[in-house]
Design a protein around this motif. Structure first.
Motif, PDB file in Angstrom:
ATOM      1  N   GLY A   1      -5.262   6.238   3.288  1.00  0.00           N
ATOM      2  CA  GLY A   1      -6.400   5.431   2.857  1.00  0.00           C
ATOM      3  C   GLY A   1      -7.540   5.569   3.852  1.00  0.00           C
ATOM      4  O   GLY A   1      -7.631   6.556   4.588  1.00  0.00           O
TER       5      GLY A   1
ATOM      6  N   THR B   1       0.863  -1.176   0.000  1.00  0.00           N
ATOM      7  CA  THR B   1       0.000   0.000   0.000  1.00  0.00           C
ATOM      8  C   THR B   1       0.906   1.234   0.000  1.00  0.00           C
ATOM      9  O   THR B   1       2.064   1.161   0.416  1.00  0.00           O
TER      10      THR B   1
ATOM     11  N   LYS C   1      -4.411   1.840   4.173  1.00  0.00           N
ATOM     12  CA  LYS C   1      -3.027   1.813   3.689  1.00  0.00           C
ATOM     13  C   LYS C   1      -2.016   1.625   4.810  1.00  0.00           C
ATOM     14  O   LYS C   1      -1.020   0.939   4.639  1.00  0.00           O
TER      15      LYS C   1
ATOM     16  N   CYS D   1      -7.242   2.503  -0.485  1.00  0.00           N
ATOM     17  CA  CYS D   1      -6.416   1.494  -1.127  1.00  0.00           C
ATOM     18  C   CYS D   1      -7.335   0.618  -1.966  1.00  0.00           C
ATOM     19  O   CYS D   1      -8.341   0.110  -1.453  1.00  0.00           O
TER      20      CYS D   1
END
Lengths: 796, 153, 285
Positions: free
Chosen positions: A677, A646, A749, A741
């Motif tokens: 994210g 990620t 993430k 993500c």
């Protein structure tokens, strides 16, 4: 999967700043760290360490110590020196040769290679006796010249740390475009910014010193190791399969409450194997807890790069090339992941947020007579970010342009990774999703760039030096796809395990291979599970850290717990719900396809016929009215292996004030806009960012392990090694952007390292900016930016 | 061997101790009060902070013998029964802890601070906690935790 | 980190402490212990007996005497900085005391312990020198009194003779029109002084009639009275110009300390900067 959102579940808890369930025990003094555990009949170990950085051991005399009352046993290299701890990541030389991998013995018998190298271990009835006896051991050393600087260790005639490793080079390595193409791009550049710098060695300093207890139960032929680790299963695997040759099913490793890690408690340390051996030998539990002084000598350090970096720009300010030569110091021995840090966790991030078309890194990894270096919060990515972001701000100063406009001009355009593909870098990685302009714009709003420049001028008029520094970073975390890291030399997979056991009463026990040492998994994971199952958080218990209760696990580092460990739990939750739907369908006399699971109820679509989660759980364990061919029970375990890393990113901005007369630097404002994210618990994510910022600012201004010419650490205590204290830091100004993500079920993430990765160059850039504003056109000040170094820079 | 009598968290305790026994080891190893931690060797980190006769002190830099006759409060004795001390509440509410290792010392030091200065400014809180190192929180939420406790009724 | 085995005795009186010290050649006086015990833990110091004087009632007091203040040696740093009589008279004592260690250290560490230890970067010595304090010591041969300048002799080195202990510090009554301050540039880890400057200045009708400026941290030989700075002030008008000229004379001709946080050159520079800052404060500018 991959919906990138959180539409899959009720959002009673997810996205909320739920207070931590683990706090109660910590605020009342009831946390249970390894050193808090005392077993009946327990003995205490003390390790005698080398006072020299490099010396041959001529003899060791333990007779006086062994005769002291209360001494149980003494171990030396003669007894256990054939055991050694392994490196978990193989990197090859440019020419394909395998890296040099000299042994790292549990106790040294021939030659000590850094101050603190372990020579003997005394086991005694008390800590006091063990230390007193260790002082009675006589070791005759022949002292050898020592080398501590990686860039000098490769020179002809430098002392050899390992006699059979020429020039102290563990391996050399490169990544990026062919060197000739980069040379050509640099030759064509209208402006080249050159920066030679040191990314200095730092000591992680988790507040809990490492502590281990070995225990052997002869009745069951079973070993137990209590260890302050970030990954108990990995320690068990390494110790059983690669160090002591113990049967893995007869070894239990427990990582109880752990007082911070920051990377330093990932690795398999020699003392873990030593207490295990000693417990078997003595038949009694053996505890070893390091002192802070030992921690400075033996906990793996971080960073330590010596670098020359050049960034080329065309006439419009577009980056045309990046060329780097770095010497990375690995210390005296290879730590568990040390070889991966300056290579795959560093070279692969040199694209940064920019469209740089040609990149080449030439890396030489070097042994020295120093403590081993391995991953420390960010691990390779902070070094990459420091390099890039220093170059960006310095280039802006050299070219007389606005550093933020220079960035905006070179940013990779936004992409979501779903309708638009990921971004393929020139250094192997493919970014998952990003909106880099967004975080910088938001950061600038919070700063008020023009207002700051005005204030800077006004301050100068009244004798104050203000500076602003920027850092727009990206990192790779959620470590990691096993096949990818395997192809890069990792000797382990990097999946995670998540087991969800629904008890007959509908209460839920979750077993995760992730390990919490401050991250708050007991809360965050419970939020996810409770929402997915539509049950109260109190009905969910998160269990981690014990190899006998958790099936397997790879542990916590690289901001991977939620992205990988959370995803494994999600997989098991899917299986629970799928099975629950079958049970519900049977009882409600419909097809499982007609069942939907919403808010903790299995409902026949379009009707009011439903069964609660608790009803289904009970039925699974009391299967009187039950589908044929379906096993009883409601308990699933899953392995989740991510498909990609990620890629969190963000914009960090530091405003500093420099005292013109003394060089003393104060961080006045720190703005961080991070995109990690989706966020399960904003309070915890903010806390992770805060802590990372403190460590990153610490590296910029305060922290740095310093060696003298003999290889002695000259600041190996808290009286000399400066770390941020409360009055060194401002309140942080945080904001967040969310770019989910695209490739994990939670869209998360990772936030553990972001603060530490982005912040360091922002602070240094701000000091450089302050100095340029006063006419001191310095390119670099060596970190940490002590007052004297800043003052000296202003004298030139 | 010195004999000491101390009142710890309201209970009187008497023990023969080695002269060199540090107070923190007495609390942890003899009394089993492991909430008080050892984070450094140099009385720098504050993880071992307790109250001795009402004042915050670093128990790693005192001998148990020095405490003879004293009244000691450790983190285990800070709450009144089930009712948490306002600082314990503040640390939980404001996420003033992560790994929890520095927390007992941080809370004990902050309790001394608030006793002397019930309404400290942000700067006074930061300066008041200068003897305690936290590696997890960046102090941001610790400051807020102390502020939370300061305004608590 | 555990000290080597050591015996412990708590003295009930100054005379008992002196007797114990005389009877046990390898013994050490323990007051707050915040310098001694860390050193013992690191096994840099391993006495066979510790004589605890911290609870001797006759050593822990702060009282006004002849317009000045007398402080018992076992008074803690916290006792001193929270004392109204000290606060109203000696800015330098408050400012220096507040910057010693941290809250916990100030709650236990004592004035007598600090000055007997004579760490070359400790704060109290500079303050006591600047105030021209006198220090009472007592030993097997009786009591004697020294000026602070006579007491501090060098690197962890004082005029204390074998068997003597510090019993009292007397701060003289501040002169009318005097003001004293302390300014400190801290080592970022230990927070000991890289440069600590204590200044006491008396101004009469805009003219400086008396000035004592003392430094700690600057010299490898410990705290010292910088006579050149004082001399450059007395008789002059209390102006920024006067101060800058005087500050510029600071730390000349001394054996400078150095460590990885501050070279000799930088320390000397800081001494001049901090002399200026202290004098600006002491002159109320």
């Amino acid at each position: 999967m991959g919906n990138g959102g959180l539409i899959i579940m009720s959002n009673k808890f997810i996205g909320k700043s739920v207070k931590r369930v683990e706090d109660k025990r910590f605020i009342t003094g009831k946390g249970r760290y390894t050193d808090d555990i005392n077993l009946p009949g327990m003995t205490h170990a003390y390790i005698l360490r080398s006072p020299y950085a490099h010396a041959r051991i001529k003899s060791i005399d333990t007779s006086a110590a062994a005769a002291m009352q209360g001494v149980v046993t003494i171990m030396t290299g003669d007894e256990v020196g054939h055991y050694g701890v392994p490196c978990g990541w193989q990197v090859n030389f440019k020419n394909g040769d395998i890296m040099k991998e000299p042994p790292h013995p549990l106790l040294v018998k021939d030659k000590v290679r850094h101050v603190g190298d372990a020579v003997a271990m005394v086991v005694a009835e008390s800590r006091e006796i063990a230390q007193d006896a260790a002082e009675a051991i006589v070791v005759d050393y022949e002292v050898l010249p020592a080398i501590t600087d990686a860039s000098k260790a490769v020179e002809a005639g430098a002392p050899l740390v390992h006699d059979d490793v020429p020039n102290n080079i563990c391996f050399d390595w490169e990544i990026g475009n062919p060197k000739a193409e980069v040379d050509e791009a640099m030759a064509s550049a209208a402006h080249v910014t050159t920066l030679e710098f040191v990314n200095q060695r730092v000591s992680p300093n988790a507040m809990e010193p490492r502590s281990y207890i070995g225990h052997y139960d002869g009745v069951y032929d079973k070993y137990t190791l209590y260890t302050s680790t970030q990954n108990p299963h990995l320690i068990r695997l390494l110790m059983c399969a690669f160090v002591l040759g113990l049967p893995e099913h007869k070894v239990r490793v427990v990582g109880p409450d752990v007082g911070g890690g920051f990377g330093s408690k990932i690795y398999h340390y020699t003392e873990e194997a030593l207490v295990t051996l000693a417990a078997k030998k003595t038949g009694r539990p053996v505890k070893w807890t390091e002192t802070r002084s030992e921690a400075f000598l033996t906990d793996a350090h971080g960073r330590d790069h010596v670098t020359k970096a050049e960034m080329g720009f065309d006439g419009d300010g577009k980056i045309v090339g990046l060329r780097i030569k770095t010497f990375a110091n690995l210390g005296a021995y290879l730590s568990t992941f040390s070889t991966a840090v300056p290579t795959y966790l560093h070279g692969t991030l040199l694209q940064g947020l920019y469209t740089t078309p040609k990149i080449h890194l030439d890396m030489t990894c070097v042994f020295t007579n120093t403590t081993a270096v391995d991953a420390y919060r960010g691990a390779g990515r902070p070094e990459a970010t420091y390099l890039l972001e220093r170059l960006l701000d310095l280039s802006a100063l050299e070219m007389g342009v606005n550093p933020t406009e220079l960035r905006l001009k070179n940013f990779i355009p936004a992409f979501d990774g779903v309708t638009q593909p990921g971004y393929q870098t020139n250094v192997a990685l493919q970014y998952d999703s990003g909106n880099y302009h967004g975080v910088l714009h938001r950061g600038l709003e919070m700063l008020g760039y023009e207002d700051f420049r005005k204030a800077q001028k006004e301050a100068a008029a009244s004798g104050k030096l203000l500076g602003v520094g920027f850092s727009t970073y990206i990192e790779a975390c959620g470590i990691a796809p096993s096949a990818v890291v395997g192809s890069l030399g990792a000797r382990a997979g990097l999946y995670e395990v998540g087991q969800v056991r629904v008890q007959p009463t509908g209460k839920v026990s979750v077993f995760t291979g992730a390990h919490s040492h401050g991250q708050g998994h007991e809360t965050t994971f419970a939020q996810v599970v409770a929402d997915r199952l539509g049950i109260p958080m109190e009905d969910v218990d998160i269990i981690h850290g014990d190899s006998d209760t958790v099936a397997f696990g790879m542990g916590t580092y690289g901001s991977r717990s939620l992205a990988v460990g959370g995803s494994a739990i999600m997989k098991s939750l899917d299986k629970i719900i799928e099975k629950g739907a079958k049970i519900a369908a049977h009882k409600l006399e419909c097809s499982p396809d007609d069942i939907e699971f919403v808010d903790g109820k299995f409902t026949v679509k379009g009707t009011d016929k439903s069964l609660g989660f608790g009803d289904i759980a009970l039925t699974a364990y009391v299967p009187h009215v039950y589908p044929a061919n379906l096993e009883p029970g409601l308990d699933f375990s899953s392995f989740y292996d991510p498909t990609n890393f990620t890629y969190p990113f963000g914009c960090h901005i530091a405003v500093v004030e420099v005292d013109k007369e003394t060089g003393a630097t104060k961080v006045k404002r720190f703005i961080a806009v991070d995109d990690v994210g989706n966020v399960i618990n904003p309070m915890i994510v903010d806390g992770q960012i805060h802590g990372g910022l403190a460590q990153g600012i610490g590296q910029a201004l305060l922290e740095g392990v310093e060696f003298d010419g003999n290889g002695q650490i000259i600041n190996g205590s808290y009286m000399d090694y400066a770390m941020p204290r409360a009055d060194d830091l401002p309140m942080f100004e945080l904001d967040r952007q969310v770019t989910p993500c695209p490739h994990n079920p939670l869209g998360v993430k990772g936030a553990g390292e972001a603060g530490c990765i982005g912040s360091t160059p922002a602070v240094v850039n701000a000091v450089i900016d302050a100095l340029w504003s006063a006419g001191h056109q310095v390119k670099d000040i060596r970190m940490p930016l002590t007052s004297e170094r800043v003052w000296s820079a202003m004298q030139s | 061997m010195p004999k000491i009598t101390v009142t710890v968290n309201g209970t009187q305790r008497t023990h023969d101790v080695e002269g060199r026994l540090l107070l923190v080891h007495y609390l942890r190893d003899v009394l089993g009060l492991t909430g008080t931690h050892v984070g450094c060797d140099t009385s720098s980190c504050g993880a071992c902070t307790i109250h001795l006769d009402g004042h915050a002190v670093k128990s790693c830099s005192m001998l148990a013998a020095q405490a003879d006759g004293a009244t000691i409060t450790t983190i285990e004795g800070l709450a009144s029964g089930d009712e948490l001390h306002p600082l314990q509440v503040g640390f939980k509410e404001e996420h003033g802890l992560q790994c929890g290792f520095c927390t007992p010392g941080m809370i004990m030091c902050a309790a001394d601070l608030l006793k002397r200065n019930p309404n400290p400014t942000e700067q006074e809180i930061r300066e008041g906690l200068e003897g305690n190192i936290c590696r997890c929180t960046g102090y941001h939420n610790i400051v807020r935790a102390v502020q939370h406790a300061a305004v608590a009724p | 980190m555990i000290p080597q085995a050591v015996d412990y005795k708590r003295a009930g009186s100054v005379s008992e402490a002196i007797s114990l010290l005389a009877e046990n050649p390898d013994s050490k006086i323990l007051a707050g212990g915040h310098s001694l015990i860390p050193a013992m833990k690191l096994r840099l110091n391993s006495p066979s007996l510790l004589i605890d004087i911290a609870r001797i009632p006759e050593l822990r007091y702060i009282e006004v005497r002849d317009g000045g203040v007398a402080i018992g040696a076992a008074s803690t740093h916290h006792d001193i900085i929270s004392n109204a009589d000290v606060q109203s008279r000696y800015g330098v004592m408050i400012e220096a005391g507040e910057l010693i260690g941290d809250t916990q250290v100030r709650n236990v560490g004592t004035l007598g312990g600090s000055i007997a230890h004579a760490d070359p970067s400790a704060d109290w010595p500079a303050a006591l020198i600047a105030l021209n304090a006198s220090i009472k010591v007592e030993g097997p041969n009786g009591a004697r009194e020294l000026s602070a300048s006579e007491f501090f002799l060098g690197f962890f080195y004082t005029a204390l003779e074998e068997g003597e202990i510090v019993t009292e510090v007397v701060l003289p009554a501040p002169a009318a029109g005097s003001r004293s301050v302390y300014r400190k540039f801290m080592q970022p880890a230990s927070r000991f002084a890289i440069v600590g400057c204590a200044a006491s200045v008396t101004i009469d009708g805009g003219t400086i009639t008396d000035a004592t400026v003392a430094f700690t941290g600057v010299s490898a030989d410990g705290a010292f009275l910088d006579e050149a700075v004082g001399a450059a002030l007395v008789g002059k008008s209390a102006s920024l110009e006067t101060i800058e000229a005087a500050a510029n004379a600071a730390a000349e001709g001394v054996e400078l300390n150095e460590d990885h946080y501050a070279s000799k050159t930088y320390r000397k520079h800081l001494a001049k900067v901090y002399a200026k800052r202290a004098l600006v404060g002491a002159c109320g500018l």
